[in-house]
Design an enzyme around this catalytic site. Structure first.
Site, PDB file in Angstrom:
ATOM      1  N   LYS A  49      41.844  -9.629 -23.726  1.00 23.10           N
ATOM      2  CA  LYS A  49      42.201  -9.241 -22.507  1.00 23.10           C
ATOM      3  C   LYS A  49      42.420  -7.952 -22.095  1.00 23.10           C
ATOM      4  O   LYS A  49      43.395  -7.435 -23.046  1.00 23.10           O
ATOM      5  CB  LYS A  49      43.632 -10.194 -21.460  1.00 23.10           C
ATOM      6  CG  LYS A  49      43.987  -9.798 -20.478  1.00 23.10           C
ATOM      7  CD  LYS A  49      42.600 -10.161 -18.914  1.00 23.10           C
ATOM      8  CE  LYS A  49      42.863  -9.302 -17.437  1.00 23.10           C
ATOM      9  NZ  LYS A  49      41.672  -8.934 -17.046  1.00 23.10           N
ATOM     10  N   LEU A  77      44.235  -6.753 -13.367  1.00 18.64           N
ATOM     11  CA  LEU A  77      44.848  -6.440 -15.327  1.00 18.64           C
ATOM     12  C   LEU A  77      46.432  -7.255 -15.580  1.00 18.64           C
ATOM     13  O   LEU A  77      46.743  -7.064 -15.914  1.00 18.64           O
ATOM     14  CB  LEU A  77      44.887  -4.721 -15.405  1.00 18.64           C
ATOM     15  CG  LEU A  77      43.579  -3.958 -15.959  1.00 18.64           C
ATOM     16  CD1 LEU A  77      43.476  -2.882 -15.864  1.00 18.64           C
ATOM     17  CD2 LEU A  77      42.374  -5.074 -17.535  1.00 18.64           C
ATOM     18  N   CYS A 134      39.060   1.864 -15.433  1.00 24.91           N
ATOM     19  CA  CYS A 134      40.476   1.271 -14.559  1.00 24.91           C
ATOM     20  C   CYS A 134      40.326   2.446 -13.143  1.00 24.91           C
ATOM     21  O   CYS A 134      40.221   3.161 -13.111  1.00 24.91           O
ATOM     22  CB  CYS A 134      41.237   1.216 -15.258  1.00 24.91           C
ATOM     23  SG  CYS A 134      43.111   0.057 -14.701  1.00 24.91           S
ATOM     24  N   GLY A 247      26.939  -8.444 -18.900  1.00 20.65           N
ATOM     25  CA  GLY A 247      26.554  -8.956 -17.439  1.00 20.65           C
ATOM     26  C   GLY A 247      25.729  -9.507 -17.723  1.00 20.65           C
ATOM     27  O   GLY A 247      24.560  -9.557 -17.648  1.00 20.65           O
TER      28      GLY A 247
HETATM   29  C1  LIG Z   1      37.872 -12.377 -14.357  1.00 17.78           C
HETATM   30  C2  LIG Z   1      37.454 -11.211 -15.226  1.00 17.78           C
HETATM   31  C3  LIG Z   1      38.231 -10.376 -15.801  1.00 17.78           C
HETATM   32  C4  LIG Z   1      37.838  -9.103 -15.879  1.00 17.78           C
HETATM   33  N1  LIG Z   1      38.934  -8.949 -17.103  1.00 17.78           N
HETATM   34  C5  LIG Z   1      38.917  -7.699 -17.859  1.00 17.78           C
HETATM   35  C6  LIG Z   1      39.142  -6.523 -18.637  1.00 17.78           C
HETATM   36  O1  LIG Z   1      40.704  -7.008 -18.510  1.00 17.78           O
HETATM   37  N2  LIG Z   1      38.555  -5.689 -18.928  1.00 17.78           N
HETATM   38  C7  LIG Z   1      37.510  -5.575 -19.018  1.00 17.78           C
HETATM   39  O2  LIG Z   1      37.133  -4.248 -19.736  1.00 17.78           O
HETATM   40  N3  LIG Z   1      36.572  -5.861 -19.000  1.00 17.78           N
HETATM   41  C8  LIG Z   1      36.675  -7.436 -18.226  1.00 17.78           C
HETATM   42  N4  LIG Z   1      36.256  -8.140 -17.217  1.00 17.78           N
HETATM   43  C9  LIG Z   1      34.912  -7.931 -17.197  1.00 17.78           C
HETATM   44  C10 LIG Z   1      34.257  -8.059 -18.451  1.00 17.78           C
HETATM   45  O3  LIG Z   1      34.531  -8.200 -19.674  1.00 17.78           O
HETATM   46  C11 LIG Z   1      32.534  -7.930 -18.148  1.00 17.78           C
HETATM   47  O4  LIG Z   1      32.089  -7.011 -18.175  1.00 17.78           O
HETATM   48  C12 LIG Z   1      32.048  -8.684 -16.624  1.00 17.78           C
HETATM   49  O5  LIG Z   1      32.212  -9.101 -15.996  1.00 17.78           O
HETATM   50  C13 LIG Z   1      29.861  -8.790 -17.103  1.00 17.78           C
HETATM   51  O6  LIG Z   1      30.248  -9.476 -17.976  1.00 17.78           O
HETATM   52  P1  LIG Z   1      29.483 -11.199 -17.049  1.00 17.78           P
HETATM   53  O7  LIG Z   1      28.395 -11.121 -16.010  1.00 17.78           O
HETATM   54  O8  LIG Z   1      29.507 -11.954 -18.939  1.00 17.78           O
HETATM   55  O9  LIG Z   1      30.993 -12.398 -17.111  1.00 17.78           O
HETATM   56  C14 LIG Z   1      36.771  -9.209 -16.468  1.00 17.78           C
HETATM   57  C15 LIG Z   1      34.949  -9.764 -15.804  1.00 17.78           C
HETATM   58  C16 LIG Z   1      36.474 -11.210 -14.799  1.00 17.78           C
HETATM   59  C17 LIG Z   1      35.021 -11.287 -14.556  1.00 17.78           C
END
Ligand SMILES: Cc1cc2nc3c(=O)[nH]c(=O)nc-3n(C[C@H](O)[C@H](O)[C@H](O)COP(=O)(O)O)c2cc1C
Length: 307
Positions: A49, A77, A134, A247
């Site tokens: 995270k 975050l 961010c 993604g």
């Molecule tokens: C609930 C949630 C929390 C996330 N927290 C972070 C984070 O703390 N840092 C980060 O770089 N990306 C964070 N992301 C983004 C994911 O790492 C990823 O880049 C994004 O969800 C796209 O991938 P996915 O479609 O497979 O989920 C978060 C995504 C979700 C859904």
């Protein structure tokens, strides 16, 4: 079959993964939460995270909205802070064979550098992923990652504060992904991961108000896959450092698309919420595909669709 990939070929320590399947930050906790569900040691790497200097409680509820083909989140975050990560999590990771990468986020360039410095040399930490998407930062609230100049400045500051491999995670909320990718690669990023979530909102029609407590959220899941795939394709064409695709990856077939588009590794995010075993299922599916197609080395697949 050889599935191993080197994600930091120019870094002294390197970042060798046994296979290209990683977890995406924020969707797999600190890894420990999932270790009783399946053998997480089989994965290529775990990304934890997003970590900040101080602990954060995150945004007001509601913070999640399920939408057609995806998820909107505005977690903000929420995390335990870097000191607790070093004290409580890193000693556990040090006993694992799967490498763990710490995702970091700051509000200023100095904060990113300080985080990188504190994590440097800590046993159990194999790399840093710099989240430059961010919001709420000093420079007019603009996102670091949407602008090549600020993206490069953060990358440089982090690189000079650590000898760990540095992955820089890009935002899709930019007009020219190739320019940002080139800028961070030239600034010394060992690898580039993309994409983070796309900005979106949902409206609660009963309340006639935005559904999320924070109003805006980040869209993830299958809905963003074609966008992510396009951006990986564009970035991989213009940089020499490894590109990590993320993604909407839900199946092995999705993962193979990203690898063929130029990704050396992939991250599984939202898919883990509906199927916690998704990263392992995807790894096993990639192995089956390679066996069926007579592919001996994953390198034979990386970028074939872009050549
Ligand atoms: C609930 C949630 C929390 C996330 N927290 C972070 C984070 O703390 N840092 C980060 O770089 N990306 C964070 N992301 C983004 C994911 O790492 C990823 O880049 C994004 O969800 C796209 O991938 P996915 O479609 O497979 O989920 C978060 C995504 C979700 C859904």
């Amino acid at each position: 079959m050889n599935l191993s990939v080197q994600l930091a070929p120019k870094n002294k320590q390197g970042l060798l993964l046994a296979n290209p399947v990683m977890t995406a930050s924020g969707t797999f906790g600190y890894g420990t939460e999932y270790s009783h569900m399946f053998d997480i040691q089989k994965l290529g790497a775990i990304v934890c995270k997003g970590t900040t200097l101080e602990p954060r409680e995150g945004n007001p509820q509601p913070r999640l909205a399920e939408i057609a083909c995806g998820l909107l989140n505005s977690i903000g975050l929420q995390n335990i802070g870097v000191k607790a990560v070093i004290r409580e999590k890193a000693p556990v990771w040090a006993s694992w064979r799967v490498p763990v990468i710490v995702n970091i986020a700051g509000e200023t360039i100095e904060e990113y550098a300080q985080l990188a410095g504190e994590l440097n040399g800590v046993a159990g930490i194999s790399g840093i992923e710099v989240n430059i998407s961010c919001p709420n930062i000093k420079a007019g609230g603009a996102e670091f990652g949407s602008n090549p100049t600020s993206a490069a400045a953060v990358t440089k500051a982090v690189k000079s504060a650590t000898s760990l491999p540095v992955l820089v995670k890009l935002t899709p909320n930019t007009s020219d992904i190739a320019k940002v990718a080139i800028a961070v690669a030239e600034a010394g990023a060992d690898a580039i991961s993309l994409i983070n979530t796309l900005k979106g909102i949902a409206v609660d029609t009963a309340k006639r108000r935005p559904l999320l407590g924070n109003i805006t959220g980040g869209l993830s899941g299958p809905a963003i896959k074609p966008v992510a795939l396009y951006m990986v394709y564009e970035a991989a064409k213009v940089v020499e450092v490894p590109v990590i695709g993320c993604g909407g990856i839900t199946t092995a077939s999705d993962a193979i698309e990203f690898i063929m588009a130029g990704a050396s590794a992939i991250q599984v995010g939202t898919a883990s919420f509906s199927n916690p075993r998704a990263p392992l299922d995807i790894l096993e599916g990639i192995e089956e595909f390679m066996e069926k197609e007579g592919i001996k080395d994953i390198a034979e697949l990386i970028g074939v669709a872009g050549r």
